[in-house]
Write a protein that holds these residues in place. Structure first.
Motif, PDB file in Angstrom:
ATOM      1  N   THR A   1      23.935  63.058  -9.230  1.00  0.00           N
ATOM      2  CA  THR A   1      25.058  62.667  -8.427  1.00  0.00           C
ATOM      3  C   THR A   1      26.420  62.764  -9.404  1.00  0.00           C
ATOM      4  O   THR A   1      26.104  62.495 -10.704  1.00  0.00           O
ATOM      5  CB  THR A   1      25.199  61.100  -8.464  1.00  0.00           C
ATOM      6  OG1 THR A   1      24.134  60.902  -7.139  1.00  0.00           O
ATOM      7  CG2 THR A   1      26.257  60.463  -7.523  1.00  0.00           C
ATOM      8  N   TRP A   2      27.543  63.172  -9.143  1.00  0.00           N
ATOM      9  CA  TRP A   2      28.557  63.323 -10.003  1.00  0.00           C
ATOM     10  C   TRP A   2      28.948  61.929 -10.564  1.00  0.00           C
ATOM     11  O   TRP A   2      29.355  61.095  -9.785  1.00  0.00           O
ATOM     12  CB  TRP A   2      29.617  63.714  -9.031  1.00  0.00           C
ATOM     13  CG  TRP A   2      31.126  63.803  -9.652  1.00  0.00           C
ATOM     14  CD1 TRP A   2      32.350  62.972  -9.264  1.00  0.00           C
ATOM     15  CD2 TRP A   2      31.562  64.089 -10.997  1.00  0.00           C
ATOM     16  NE1 TRP A   2      33.237  63.043 -10.301  1.00  0.00           N
ATOM     17  CE2 TRP A   2      32.908  63.649 -11.148  1.00  0.00           C
ATOM     18  CE3 TRP A   2      31.224  65.018 -12.097  1.00  0.00           C
ATOM     19  CZ2 TRP A   2      33.714  64.279 -12.437  1.00  0.00           C
ATOM     20  CZ3 TRP A   2      31.769  65.371 -13.074  1.00  0.00           C
ATOM     21  CH2 TRP A   2      32.970  65.138 -13.043  1.00  0.00           C
ATOM     22  N   ASP A   3      28.936  62.057 -11.790  1.00  0.00           N
ATOM     23  CA  ASP A   3      29.030  60.851 -12.766  1.00  0.00           C
ATOM     24  C   ASP A   3      30.378  60.906 -13.559  1.00  0.00           C
ATOM     25  O   ASP A   3      30.524  59.893 -14.246  1.00  0.00           O
ATOM     26  CB  ASP A   3      28.082  60.716 -13.598  1.00  0.00           C
ATOM     27  CG  ASP A   3      27.493  61.803 -14.523  1.00  0.00           C
ATOM     28  OD1 ASP A   3      28.562  62.770 -14.484  1.00  0.00           O
ATOM     29  OD2 ASP A   3      26.480  62.040 -15.312  1.00  0.00           O
ATOM     30  N   CYS A   4      31.263  61.515 -13.247  1.00  0.00           N
ATOM     31  CA  CYS A   4      32.635  61.442 -13.578  1.00  0.00           C
ATOM     32  C   CYS A   4      32.535  61.867 -15.251  1.00  0.00           C
ATOM     33  O   CYS A   4      33.367  60.972 -15.856  1.00  0.00           O
ATOM     34  CB  CYS A   4      33.374  60.148 -13.273  1.00  0.00           C
ATOM     35  SG  CYS A   4      33.305  59.774 -11.754  1.00  0.00           S
ATOM     36  N   GLY A   5      31.463  62.546 -15.634  1.00  0.00           N
ATOM     37  CA  GLY A   5      31.789  62.741 -16.842  1.00  0.00           C
ATOM     38  C   GLY A   5      30.804  61.880 -18.181  1.00  0.00           C
ATOM     39  O   GLY A   5      30.806  61.913 -19.049  1.00  0.00           O
ATOM     40  N   TYR A   6      30.406  60.937 -17.320  1.00  0.00           N
ATOM     41  CA  TYR A   6      29.685  59.812 -18.132  1.00  0.00           C
ATOM     42  C   TYR A   6      28.152  60.125 -18.176  1.00  0.00           C
ATOM     43  O   TYR A   6      27.462  60.480 -17.235  1.00  0.00           O
ATOM     44  CB  TYR A   6      29.823  58.395 -17.512  1.00  0.00           C
ATOM     45  CG  TYR A   6      29.094  57.280 -18.143  1.00  0.00           C
ATOM     46  CD1 TYR A   6      29.902  56.685 -19.373  1.00  0.00           C
ATOM     47  CD2 TYR A   6      27.879  56.750 -17.706  1.00  0.00           C
ATOM     48  CE1 TYR A   6      29.058  55.793 -20.096  1.00  0.00           C
ATOM     49  CE2 TYR A   6      27.262  55.673 -18.247  1.00  0.00           C
ATOM     50  CZ  TYR A   6      27.948  55.281 -19.484  1.00  0.00           C
ATOM     51  OH  TYR A   6      27.377  54.085 -20.087  1.00  0.00           O
ATOM     52  N   ALA A   7      27.672  60.428 -19.708  1.00  0.00           N
ATOM     53  CA  ALA A   7      26.454  60.944 -19.515  1.00  0.00           C
ATOM     54  C   ALA A   7      25.372  60.319 -19.708  1.00  0.00           C
ATOM     55  O   ALA A   7      24.055  60.446 -19.159  1.00  0.00           O
ATOM     56  CB  ALA A   7      26.392  61.787 -20.888  1.00  0.00           C
TER      57      ALA A   7
END
Lengths: 673, 303
Positions: free
Chosen positions: A562-568
């Motif tokens: 899922t797209w995590d807005c850049g949070y790794a």
């Protein structure tokens, strides 16, 4: 007209069903704790009884009301009268459907191998409860009604406390019993006042005469109090959430779907008997219904125990039913037959609908508990991948309970809305339409609540190890859910199928029916099947349009995150929880919900690990009733000192009362009996 | 009859993306830019329909069904409203309830699909969507009750013709209140400023856009098109309340009606250009104002 037993086939069938139910748990009592045959025999007898009962109920719906059986009772001069009439038959049908399905569900949900200790008592009480429910719908006088009602109340107590070693279950049971006592006392008073008015315990029209106003008002108020508490109408609802949460899920389904409807039956019956009601009664029901519907769903939103949440939704749905009944009463007062038909048909259809989708949802909740071992929805998640059939059926139930088209909840709400809109177009009666916006807000909140439940439980990723290891339910648990979901779809798509049943139940409601147009003329029954087909076809076509492309891309790039807005460092705990999802709404209602919040206050530069915890109990009980009861106890301490628990003193008091009564009788008081 | 139904379907299917174009052109004009083409929304949808889908491993079948069900529900709602003086293709007593609840069905699926991704941002968007929607529903029902009282009809088709017979002259105050209330509902339901900013690029502040972050390709195309359709349907509703649209019968009226919808989009564009987005905490206040507005209209009409 008392006649022979075999004069009425519906009544014979219904009584035979009650007999099968009452006996269903007995063979199990004679078998061992761990025997698998006890539940099988019980289920077989319940299914057989239900088939007889379904036939009887359908015949009763067709027939006219005729009292056919007068059973001599121990009370002098009183014969218990039984009859199968359309209104009773209407309320009896869900008993048989949900009762039988619940019993089948219980075979896998509560097998003797896993719960050896309480299984026999559970099945015995379950059968007895079904029998008492059947008898309530055929009782045609106060005495028979009270006997059946008390059996229902007591078996219900034993079912709530099935898991008697758990303190919350015991507590829920005592609370239930307390409220039950208030109900039964009010019912005693109700039937005595009714006898005063009509001269007998038999159910018959209570006309409005000179000097009868006060007593008729007493009948109405007692009915609202007694049946309102039993149905969970606010503010008499506090027993309901904990009782329905404590019982095993298939029993919760029966309690929420069917048992509380008996209170609605009592209220509908009493309201029907009271001829030419004043306007204030209908308005009272409308106000109570609006409050129960709105605040029921507000409390539901704040819950994170899935069964408590569903129980609060029962309060909401009871509110919707009361809105329909209130509209029908107002319609009788102002002489509008169309309001009566739409209001009562909406209320009655919602009784059936709620029995269907609420049992479906409680079965679904049971499957979740069965699979994950917890009722706390914050510890579930991602179950749709592990139990797809349960998830699909639960989704159907969720859409139905929100009143969304094209399922059954929409049809009954549509009837109520139509009646309210008819009030809005009537000169001088626009005030009667005011519940419509409240119902609209309730519907939107129900949507919010069920997005929360479905999204948090079945979608996303598991929030606990147990949820990750969940398994699909066995077929015997899926089958009852599938039957109920099918019924929801059928009633939603083809409401014309139930219109005859609704018509005859509405016609049997009052002894002075207004000449009114039939339901089919008032509601767009003919349009709804086409709309359902169009909606489902359009969705299907659009899905087909994109599905091929979806499958193709999934094959090429499996396992995308899922797209995590850049949070790794994503983790399951980062997901929105049920409480945070509902917080935007529940924070507006903190004044009534009174949540207990334990929030960390991090003051230092390097704060230690902290925990956040919030929980919503029933504020009516904790903030209003308990302090009130404590104060009353303190005040009554002086009176309580009197008995002191000595048997001799009690006997002495009885003797004193007896002597006083004797003196009174001999000295020329009114004759007793 | 058949011609008018065909015209209805044509306008319903093909006009919605144009409204987005008009709004964006208006906003561009205020900002002194040329802005994207009027037909940009058509190009976007066409492009998305040809693209691939990227599906998160977390999602289930619901994620694919949801955009389709939402669009189907919105389309059906579009068949319940009349355009200009032509009757709505589907009309029966109580269809206003179906109209409102079809949007509820769409909301159910959109928000559930957002939770299907397991993303905190999408959960946040879904929570906001349902947290504001329950305040718009009472306003909508007050508006419907008022219109049914004004027209004596129980179907949307009849209700929206209430303004046909000079009601604007006799019942000006309630109709102004109704139009104001429905306008706020439209802005909220279609995620426009001041409730939501369709152009924002910060996930934390979005409502509708953040719910559809994970949709891609044709799925996103259905959602974008559905959003335009929702704006179209609610604009039709508002236009009927704002003006006696059904007075000019036949095709000239129909053309005028389409122009009216474009005019309404220009108004939305002007509002978007002149206002800032409200703080999320203040949105409910605005929505409660819309309930009050429609409620007062009902009160005035029930004398």
């Amino acid at each position: 007209m008392p006649g022979g037993l075999f004069a009425s086939e519906p009544l014979v069938l219904l009584l035979a069903a009650a007999g099968f139910f009452a006996g269903s748990g007995v063979p199990g009592l004679l078998l061992g704790w761990r025997s698998a045959w006890g539940p099988r025999i019980a289920t077989g007898m319940i299914v057989l009884g239900s088939l007889l009962g379904l036939a009887g109920g359908i015949l009763a719906l067709r027939g006219d009301a005729a009292i056919v059986l007068a059973v001599p009772s121990p009370l002098p001069g009183v014969a218990a009268e039984l009859a199968a009439d359309p209104l009773g038959g209407f309320f009896a049908l869900p008993v048989f459907l949900v009762g039988a399905l619940g019993s089948i569900y219980g075979l896998s949900y509560w097998p003797p191998a896993r719960h050896p200790r309480y299984g026999r008592r559970l099945r015995f009480c379950y059968g007895l409860l079904l029998a008492s429910l059947t008898l309530i719908t055929v009782a045609h006088d106060g005495i028979a009604f009270l006997v059946a009602w008390e059996v229902m109340a007591l078996t219900n107590f034993f079912l709530v406390t099935t898991e008697e070693e758990s303190a919350p279950a015991r507590h829920a049971g005592w609370l239930y019993l307390l409220y039950s006592h208030v109900t039964i006392l009010s019912l005693f008073a109700l039937f005595l006042v009714q006898r005063e008015l009509t001269g007998s315990f038999a159910f018959q029209a209570i006309a409005n005469g000179p000097g009868a106003q006060g007593l008729r008002m007493a009948v109405f108020v007692l009915a609202v109090v007694a049946f309102g508490i039993k149905a969970g109408v606010m503010p008499g609802h506090s027993w309901l959430p904990s009782a329905h949460a404590a019982a095993p899920s298939h029993v919760s389904a029966l309690m929420s779907g069917v048992v509380i409807k008996m209170a609605i039956y009592g209220l509908v019956r009493t309201c029907g008997l009271l001829a030419s009601p004043p306007l204030a009664w209908g308005v009272t029901l409308l106000v109570l219904g609006a409050i129960a519907a709105f605040f029921g769903v507000v409390f539901a939103l704040a819950q994170h125990d899935i069964k408590r949440l569903l129980a609060y939704h029962s309060i909401e749905n009871i509110g919707i039913i009361l809105l329909g009944l209130g509209l029908a009463m107002v319609g009788r007062s102002v002489g509008r037959a169309d309001w009566v038909v739409l209001g009562l048909a909406g209320a009655l259809l919602h009784v059936w609908n709620h029995a269907l989708f609420k049992s479906l949802l409680f079965f679904g909740a049971g499957s979740v508990v069965h699979a994950t071992g917890t009722r706390d929805i914050e510890r579930t998640g991602g179950l749709a991948k592990r139990m797809p059939a349960t998830a699909t059926l639960f989704l159907l139930g969720a859409i139905a309970i929100c009143g969304l088209p094209p399922l059954n909840g929409f049809v009954s709400e549509l009837f109520v809305y139509l009646g309210l809109a008819r009030a809005a177009t009537t000169p001088g009666a626009a005030w009667a339409a005011l519940p419509a916006p409240v119902l609209a807000a309730t519907g939107a909140l129900a949507v919010a609540c069920f997005i929360k439940v479905f999204g948090v439980v079945f979608l996303g990723v598991p929030r606990s190890a147990a949820a990750g290891k969940a398994h699909e339910s066995p077929r015997l648990m899926l089958f009852p859910m599938a039957v109920l979901a099918l019924a929801c779809v059928v009633i939603g798509a083809v409401p014309a199928l139930v219109a005859p049943a609704l018509g005859s139940a509405v016609a049997a409601w009052t002894r002075d029916p207004l000449p009114g147009p039939p339901l089919a003329q008032l509601a767009p029954l003919g349009w709804l099947p086409w709309l359902a087909v169009a909606l489902i076809t359009a969705t299907g076509l659009l899905v087909a349009m994109v599905a091929a492309r979806c499958r193709q891309s999934r094959r090429r790039q499996p396992g995308l995150p899922t797209w995590d807005c850049g949070y790794a460092a994503s983790s399951p705990r980062i997901q929105y929880t049920a409480s945070s999802f509902a917080q935007i709404i529940t924070s507006r209602f903190a004044w009534v919900l009174r949540p207990e919040v334990h929030a960390p206050s991090s003051q230092e530069l390097f704060p230690p690990p902290e925990r956040f915890h919030s929980h919503v109990e029933d504020s009516f009980l904790d903030k209003l009733l308990r302090p009130g009861a404590r104060r009353a106890l303190r005040l009554s301490a002086a009176v309580r000192a009197l008995p002191e628990g000595q048997l001799q003193r009690y006997i002495f008091y009885i003797l004193v009362v007896l002597v006083v009564l004797l003196v009174w009788a001999i000295a020329g008081g009114p004759p007793i009996g | 009859m058949i011609a008018s139904v065909v015209a209805h379907a044509f306008l319903l299917v093909f006009m919605p993306p144009l409204l987005f174009g008009v709004i964006n052109k208006t906003k561009a004009a205020f900002a002194g830019r040329t802005g994207p083409s009027l037909f940009q929304a058509y190009y976007d949808v066409a492009k998305l329909m040809r693209k691939e889908v990227a599906l998160s491993a977390t999602t289930t079948g619901l994620f694919v069904v949801a955009p389709a069900a939402t669009l189907a529900a919105t389309l059906m709602a579009g068949l319940l409203v009349p355009l200009a003086s032509f009757a709505a293709p589907i009309s029966f007593a109580g269809d206003f309830v179906l109209f409102a609840y079809l949007f509820g069905l769409g909301r159910f699926f959109t928000a559930a699909a957002a939770l299907d991704t397991g993303s905190p941002f999408e959960g946040m968007g879904a929570a906001r969507e349902v947290g504001f929607a329950w305040l718009t529903e009472p306003a909508v029902f007050f508006a419907f009750l008022s219109l049914s009282r004004l027209s004596g009809s129980l179907s949307l088709d009849g209700m929206l013709r209430a303004t046909e017979r000079g009601a604007w002259l006799e019942r000006t105050a309630p109709l102004v209140l109704l139009a104001a209330g429905i306008f706020v509902v439209l802005l909220a339901e279609c995620s426009r400023i001041p409730v939501d900013d369709p152009n924002t690029h910060l996930e934390l502040t979005m409502i509708h856009e953040v719910m559809v972050l994970d949709h891609s390709g044709p799925l996103l195309g259905l959602i974008e098109y559905g959003a335009a359709l929702k704006l179209f349907v609610l604009s039709v509703l508002l236009l009927h309340v704002m003006a006696p649209t059904a007075r000019i019968a036949g095709w000239p009226g129909f053309a005028l009606f389409a122009l009216g919808l474009i005019g309404l989009s220009i108004i939305i564009g002007v509002v978007e250009s002149m206002m800032a987005r409200l703080q999320l905490l203040h949105v409910p206040t605005l929505l409660i104002a819309s309930i009050l507005s429609c409620g007062f209209a009902f009160l005035l009409l029930s004398r």
